[in-house]
Design a protein around this motif. Structure first.
Motif, PDB file in Angstrom:
ATOM      1  N   ARG A 102       0.836  -1.198   0.000  1.00 57.15           N
ATOM      2  CA  ARG A 102       0.000   0.000   0.000  1.00 57.15           C
ATOM      3  C   ARG A 102       0.874   1.252   0.000  1.00 57.15           C
ATOM      4  O   ARG A 102       1.909   1.301   0.661  1.00 57.15           O
ATOM      5  N   TYR A 104       0.362   5.441   0.646  1.00 57.55           N
ATOM      6  CA  TYR A 104      -0.502   6.508   1.140  1.00 57.55           C
ATOM      7  C   TYR A 104       0.026   7.844   0.642  1.00 57.55           C
ATOM      8  O   TYR A 104       1.245   8.038   0.520  1.00 57.55           O
ATOM      9  N   MET A 115      -5.158   6.257  -0.628  1.00 53.60           N
ATOM     10  CA  MET A 115      -4.430   5.002  -0.502  1.00 53.60           C
ATOM     11  C   MET A 115      -4.528   4.238  -1.808  1.00 53.60           C
ATOM     12  O   MET A 115      -5.603   4.123  -2.402  1.00 53.60           O
ATOM     13  N   VAL A 150       1.490  11.810   5.637  1.00 52.61           N
ATOM     14  CA  VAL A 150       0.832  10.538   5.972  1.00 52.61           C
ATOM     15  C   VAL A 150       1.894   9.705   6.702  1.00 52.61           C
ATOM     16  O   VAL A 150       2.744   9.075   6.075  1.00 52.61           O
ATOM     17  N   LEU A 159      -2.233   5.333  10.921  1.00 51.76           N
ATOM     18  CA  LEU A 159      -1.804   6.446  10.097  1.00 51.76           C
ATOM     19  C   LEU A 159      -2.103   7.740  10.839  1.00 51.76           C
ATOM     20  O   LEU A 159      -3.246   7.992  11.230  1.00 51.76           O
ATOM     21  N   PRO A 179      -8.702   2.829   5.875  1.00 56.30           N
ATOM     22  CA  PRO A 179      -8.485   3.760   6.983  1.00 56.30           C
ATOM     23  C   PRO A 179      -9.796   4.122   7.674  1.00 56.30           C
ATOM     24  O   PRO A 179     -10.786   4.470   7.026  1.00 56.30           O
TER      25      PRO A 179
END
Length: 352
Positions: A102, A104, A115, A150, A159, A179
């Protein structure tokens, strides 16, 4: 033995840009440029996953913004794996999770975070997520949200997003995949949160605020809360005039907090500063020790993992500067500088 360094740049049509690859001699502090990935346009911020060998950049262009993923190689060349356009305006920060699945990102201008998902080869998957912040605060630059970072916490995976426009830190839980907002912490109105640094012991977090050049010390509790312990100036009482904060980091031994500050307004072409704060056993900060940054507008710096050097990207001067860090005395000594137009972000790699 050299240590590899990557530098992202903020450039336009008048200046050549790209991701610069440099070497740092650990014995002397000397720097040398070993290559440039010119095809990466205007890479204002970089993130890296060491285990996967991925280096990603957030790119800003006329009418489009995107994130590009490169694979590092032993010869120092960066080879493009994939790229994907992102919505919003003013991308300013990215981070990559520990397993490289992932990415961000934060959009300063449009006030949102997002994301993206990667497969095991570093190619983007179709699923995406975008969250738009709400609110404002008291300053001229705070009439709408401006998320500026982030910041990933590994254990548990969360996060933290400092928002310059709303004067708050927003916490998102990532345990469910998407999130989920848990809470926000307000700071003093007008301070303008920018970036965070976590103490290696995990008990404290530090926040640098751009607009009023303040640093906060927080306790990170077992209940995943931030309790403010301290708020103090990055420059002490020794400097007057307009400044804006840049970066923040903690040495790996947890003894020193480092920040950068940029001259601003009518004086924005003047040299900036690095501030070294001793960290007490209780996690609070003592008065800072100030040192010139070796150039104008030190937007970002990185500390090598052995704490021997601070590498500073001075954007307006267009140079990367190496400083030897003396942790016993709490001092830095300039070693070398190389010209890099629009130097904006610097990442330190391992020794080669």
């Amino acid at each position: 033995m050299d240590r590899r360094i990557w530098i992202g740049t903020c450039t336009d049509e008048t200046a050549p840009g790209g991701i610069y690859v440099c070497g740092l001699n650990e014995d002397t502090g000397r720097l040398h440029i070993s290559g440039v990935q010119r095809e990466c346009s205007n890479p204002g911020f970089l993130a890296r996953n060491r285990d996967k060998g991925f280096l990603c950049a957030v790119n800003e262009g006329a009418g489009r913004n995107w994130i590009s993923v490169y694979r590092d190689s032993k010869d120092g060349l960066l080879r493009l794996v994939d790229e994907k356009e992102i919505p919003g305006k003013g991308p300013c920060h990215i981070s990559m999770n520990r397993d490289g699945t992932r990415i961000y990102y934060a959009n300063y201008e449009s006030g949102d975070i997002g994301m993206l998902y990667l497969n095991g080869e570093g190619r983007f998957l179709p699923d995406t997520c975008r969250i738009v912040h709400q609110g404002r605060s008291v300053g001229e630059r705070q009439n709408r949200p401006h998320p500026h970072e982030v910041h990933l916490l590994w254990e548990p995976e969360m996060l933290l997003v400092p928002d310059l426009g709303t004067d708050e830190i927003v916490l998102y839980d990532l345990s469910g995949g998407m999130p989920r907002k848990l809470w926000e912490v307000k700071v003093h109105p007008g301070d303008g949160p920018r970036h965070l640094a976590r103490h290696p012991g995990g008990r404290w977090l530090y926040l640098v605020c751009e607009l009023e050049n303040m640093v906060y010390a927080f306790q990170w509790t077992k209940e995943k809360k931030l309790l403010q312990m301290q708020r103090l100036s990055l420059l002490g009482d020794s400097k007057t005039g307009e400044y804006i904060a840049g970066e923040i980091a903690v040495t790996s031994d947890g003894r020193w907090l480092v920040t950068s500050t940029r001259a601003w307004g009518s004086r924005k072409q003047e040299e900036g500063y690095l501030s070294l704060f001793p960290i007490t056993p209780e996690g609070t900060l003592e008065a800072p020790r100030l040192f010139p940054s070796g150039g104008c507008h030190p937007r970002m710096f990185s500390i090598t993992e052995n704490d021997n050097y601070i590498l500073t990207a001075n954007q307006y001067t267009g140079n990367l500067v190496s400083f030897r860090l003396d942790k016993k005395l709490g001092a830095v000594k300039m070693c070398d500088a190389v010209p890099i137009p629009g130097a904006a972000c610097v990442l330190c790699g391992e020794k080669e």
